[in-house]
Design a protein around this motif. Structure first.
Motif, PDB file in Angstrom:
ATOM      1  N   ARG A  30     -23.617 -28.420  79.940  1.00 24.67           N
ATOM      2  CA  ARG A  30     -23.104 -27.054  80.084  1.00 24.67           C
ATOM      3  C   ARG A  30     -24.246 -26.077  80.393  1.00 24.67           C
ATOM      4  O   ARG A  30     -25.367 -26.255  79.942  1.00 24.67           O
ATOM      5  N   ILE A  31     -23.918 -25.044  81.149  1.00 25.72           N
ATOM      6  CA  ILE A  31     -24.878 -23.989  81.457  1.00 25.72           C
ATOM      7  C   ILE A  31     -24.280 -22.648  81.051  1.00 25.72           C
ATOM      8  O   ILE A  31     -23.062 -22.496  80.973  1.00 25.72           O
ATOM      9  N   GLN A  32     -25.161 -21.666  80.805  1.00 28.43           N
ATOM     10  CA  GLN A  32     -24.676 -20.370  80.355  1.00 28.43           C
ATOM     11  C   GLN A  32     -23.832 -19.686  81.414  1.00 28.43           C
ATOM     12  O   GLN A  32     -24.000 -19.915  82.614  1.00 28.43           O
ATOM     13  N   ALA A  33     -22.924 -18.839  80.965  1.00 28.96           N
ATOM     14  CA  ALA A  33     -21.904 -18.246  81.821  1.00 28.96           C
ATOM     15  C   ALA A  33     -22.494 -17.336  82.891  1.00 28.96           C
ATOM     16  O   ALA A  33     -23.541 -16.717  82.712  1.00 28.96           O
ATOM     17  N   TYR A  34     -21.772 -17.234  83.995  1.00 31.76           N
ATOM     18  CA  TYR A  34     -22.098 -16.331  85.088  1.00 31.76           C
ATOM     19  C   TYR A  34     -21.148 -15.129  85.071  1.00 31.76           C
ATOM     20  O   TYR A  34     -20.054 -15.183  84.508  1.00 31.76           O
ATOM     21  N   CYS A  35     -21.562 -14.060  85.730  1.00 26.12           N
ATOM     22  CA  CYS A  35     -20.681 -12.921  85.996  1.00 26.12           C
ATOM     23  C   CYS A  35     -21.284 -12.106  87.126  1.00 26.12           C
ATOM     24  O   CYS A  35     -22.397 -12.385  87.581  1.00 26.12           O
ATOM     25  N   TYR A  36     -20.572 -11.118  87.587  1.00 24.45           N
ATOM     26  CA  TYR A  36     -21.122 -10.119  88.501  1.00 24.45           C
ATOM     27  C   TYR A  36     -21.540  -8.906  87.685  1.00 24.45           C
ATOM     28  O   TYR A  36     -20.836  -8.504  86.751  1.00 24.45           O
ATOM     29  N   ARG A  37     -22.696  -8.323  88.025  1.00 25.78           N
ATOM     30  CA  ARG A  37     -23.127  -7.074  87.405  1.00 25.78           C
ATOM     31  C   ARG A  37     -22.542  -5.930  88.240  1.00 25.78           C
ATOM     32  O   ARG A  37     -22.955  -5.712  89.381  1.00 25.78           O
ATOM     33  N   LEU A  38     -21.592  -5.213  87.677  1.00 23.82           N
ATOM     34  CA  LEU A  38     -20.834  -4.226  88.428  1.00 23.82           C
ATOM     35  C   LEU A  38     -21.489  -2.853  88.393  1.00 23.82           C
ATOM     36  O   LEU A  38     -21.975  -2.413  87.347  1.00 23.82           O
ATOM     37  N   CYS A  39     -21.470  -2.193  89.536  1.00 20.35           N
ATOM     38  CA  CYS A  39     -21.949  -0.808  89.635  1.00 20.35           C
ATOM     39  C   CYS A  39     -20.720   0.097  89.651  1.00 20.35           C
ATOM     40  O   CYS A  39     -20.011   0.178  90.657  1.00 20.35           O
ATOM     41  N   LEU A  40     -20.468   0.750  88.525  1.00 19.33           N
ATOM     42  CA  LEU A  40     -19.269   1.569  88.352  1.00 19.33           C
ATOM     43  C   LEU A  40     -19.625   3.048  88.253  1.00 19.33           C
ATOM     44  O   LEU A  40     -20.767   3.402  87.946  1.00 19.33           O
ATOM     45  N   THR A  41     -18.638   3.881  88.505  1.00 15.14           N
ATOM     46  CA  THR A  41     -18.857   5.324  88.406  1.00 15.14           C
ATOM     47  C   THR A  41     -17.568   6.029  88.002  1.00 15.14           C
ATOM     48  O   THR A  41     -16.465   5.529  88.259  1.00 15.14           O
ATOM     49  N   LYS A  42     -17.715   7.222  87.386  1.00 14.41           N
ATOM     50  CA  LYS A  42     -16.590   8.098  87.085  1.00 14.41           C
ATOM     51  C   LYS A  42     -16.466   9.219  88.110  1.00 14.41           C
ATOM     52  O   LYS A  42     -15.500   9.972  88.088  1.00 14.41           O
ATOM     53  N   LYS A  43     -17.444   9.343  88.989  1.00 16.44           N
ATOM     54  CA  LYS A  43     -17.473  10.436  89.955  1.00 16.44           C
ATOM     55  C   LYS A  43     -16.323  10.265  90.947  1.00 16.44           C
ATOM     56  O   LYS A  43     -16.313   9.327  91.753  1.00 16.44           O
ATOM     57  N   ALA A  44     -15.351  11.185  90.899  1.00 17.89           N
ATOM     58  CA  ALA A  44     -14.116  11.026  91.664  1.00 17.89           C
ATOM     59  C   ALA A  44     -14.370  10.853  93.162  1.00 17.89           C
ATOM     60  O   ALA A  44     -13.744  10.006  93.818  1.00 17.89           O
TER      61      ALA A  44
END
Length: 548
Positions: free
Chosen positions: A265-279
């Motif tokens: 087994r290997i440690q989990a992957y994910c995407y690092r998301l760039c989020l914003t509240k700026k409408a």
């Protein structure tokens, strides 16, 4: 007439033996990969006066540094020198201009980095940044140093590379290009060139007995972060209390392995998301193309049990954006869905990456739309969206899946927990590490008591900084004498959890090119480069080789 025909046949035969020079590339140093490590290695090689060619499977350069990981996993920033430090100086310089602050005033940005302030005015470095800023810096470096890059070119893993004894002479790309060089650097997250070269490597977790470690192998009932169900007794069955109804999605059966045992087994992957509240800069979370709300039933049960840390790792970066990482028992990490990735074909890897993307997009859409989500959390999540001005040709979603761990070379020197925790020292430092022993979860299963648990998450602080040995990026000489591996380096699973940080990959890349240069200069194998000579050059270039 007969003589003319024979002459034609001879000429045609000779022409057939001449290779298509348009598809043959010959250079001093060949770098495979488009990561931050690859670009830094290329810059150093050019600065040292060598011809260099970067073969990049990616179109966008910089790997995770430019694909969402803007909240730098830095450790002790005092120990980051050379071209790696120059990168963070360039970040600082970019943000000195008021034009860089489109969505907020420069004076209003007060965020903290992991171990220090976001901006260090003493040495003009900045440790938080937007993805497009990082990518622009890598592109600047390429232009300034006139680096030749072949983008969207993939190693042909089905065609044997050419070797003379234990020395690589050339490899081929899927498009049919022949890449020839004196020294090769594999700067990918996967280590495909290393594997094709016949270098020994490992995938998964070693048993603790292999290197006399404590935090390798299976780690059940270890709760060092809050990415577990320890306080939450969650029923694992599709119908609560009914074992015959089957398990909820993404949960494995009870495991009988004992702590410390090795596995694949290997440690989990994910995407690092760039989020914003700026409408004006926000793309709302949309329903993904493949979506089943039942995939997130576990999240409903978790909220009902009292979990309330949904937004804890929405770390602020400039211009009212985040680097959003996994946090909690059921979050961005797609636990257990990546085991086959290191050895998978390109097509299989693409499917794994797409499944991870759909999972994260579905997670966000579920929270913003499902009526069972607590209103307070749902309303807050609806304020967020993908940043419109990031990853603009991918709908605001990152290009690069976070490959936290893949293959790891078994080289001349193997970095282990003993090195990282200061219980053992090495004598040929090519750079420093200082981050904690850090592994994300590797599996989600049903405990013997019938509840859900995650396993594999480790976070153990290093008592002090440690050196990374020269031999950790070099294969054994008998396996390959002209290959250097600064990313999938020689390390145990748990030691790699500390080493695997982007600044360290850049540090090791610069050292890799310096080793390559000396090997070319002295006409030697990379393993035979004198460390005394190497050390002088590394120190002259601003590399930091000890903790003092």
């Amino acid at each position: 007439m007969k003589k003319c025909f024979i002459f034609f046949i001879i000429c045609y035969s000779l022409k057939a033996q001449i290779p298509n020079t348009k598809n043959v590339y010959n250079t001093d140093i060949v770098i495979y990969g488009g990561t931050s490590s690859a670009i830094i290695a290329a810059v150093k090689a050019k600065q040292l006066g060598h011809s260099v060619l970067v073969i990049s499977p990616e179109t966008h350069l910089g790997g995770m540094t430019s694909s969402g990981l803007g909240y730098t996993d830095s450790g002790n920033t005092r120990l980051i020198g050379g071209l790696a430090k120059d990168f963070y100086k360039r970040v600082y310089s970019k943000y000195q201009s008021n034009t860089a602050w489109k969505w907020q005033k420069k004076s209003s940005f007060k965020s903290k980095a992991q171990s220090n302030s976001a901006v260090n005015k003493e040495d003009n470095t900045m440790w938080l940044f937007e993805p497009h800023v990082a990518e622009a810096i890598f592109e600047d470096l390429v232009k300034e140093n006139n680096i030749q890059i072949l983008r969207n070119e993939w190693l042909n893993r089905k065609q044997k590379l050419e070797k003379t004894d234990n020395t690589i002479t050339s490899f081929y790309t899927l498009s049919g290009k022949k890449i020839t060089g004196k020294i090769f650097i594999d700067a990918t997250y996967e280590g495909d060139l290393m594997a094709l070269a016949g270098v020994t490597y490992h995938v998964g977790r070693e048993s603790n007995t292999v290197y006399n470690e404590t935090f390798n192998g299976v780690q059940k009932n270890i709760f060092q972060h809050s990415h577990n169900f320890h306080k939450f007794h969650i029923d694992p069955f599709r119908i609560k209390g009914d074992k015959n109804s089957g398990l909820l999605p993404k949960i494995g059966p009870t495991t009988s392995e004992k702590n410390g045992e090795g596995d694949n087994r290997i440690q989990a992957y994910c995407y690092r998301l760039c989020l914003t509240k700026k409408a004006k800069n926000k793309i709302p979370f949309a329903k993904p193309t493949v979506y089943n709300p039942f995939d997130y039933e576990l999240l409903v049960r978790l909220y009902k049990a009292g979990w309330n840390e949904t937004f804890k790792k929405f770390d602020a970066i400039p211009n009212l954006k985040t680097d959003s990482n996994n946090h909690g028992p059921f979050s961005f990490d797609n636990i257990g869905m990546n085991y086959s990735y290191p050895e998978a074909t390109y097509e299989e890897r693409k499917k794994i990456a797409e499944e991870h993307e759909l999972y994260q997009k579905g997670w966000l859409y579920f929270i913003t739309t499902d009526p069972r989500i607590p209103k307070k959390i749902q309303n807050k999540m609806r304020q967020w969206g993908y940043a419109k001005d990031e990853f603009v040709d991918n709908g605001g979603f990152p290009f690069q899946l976070y490959i936290r761990e893949s293959r790891r070379m078994i080289g001349e020197y193997i970095m282990t927990e003993q090195d990282v925790l200061g219980k053992k020292s090495n004598s040929r430092s090519i750079g420093m590490g200082s981050y904690s022993l850090d592994s994300h979860n590797t599996q989600r299963f049903v405990t013997e008591k019938g509840f859900i648990e995650n396993e594999g998450d480790i976070g153990v602080r290093t008592p002090e900084a440690y050196s990374i040995d020269m031999g950790a990026i070099l294969p054994k000489k008998q396996e390959c004498s002209n290959l250097i591996v600064p990313v999938c380096l020689s390390s145990s699973h748990i030691a790699y959890g500390s080493i695997r940080m982007e600044p360290v990959f850049m540090i090791l890349a610069e050292s890799a090119s310096q080793i390559a240069s000396l090997a070319i200069k002295n006409k030697s194998f990379v393993q035979d480069v004198s460390y005394d000579e190497l050390q002088v050059h590394l120190l002259e270039s601003g590399q930091i080789l000890n903790k003092n």
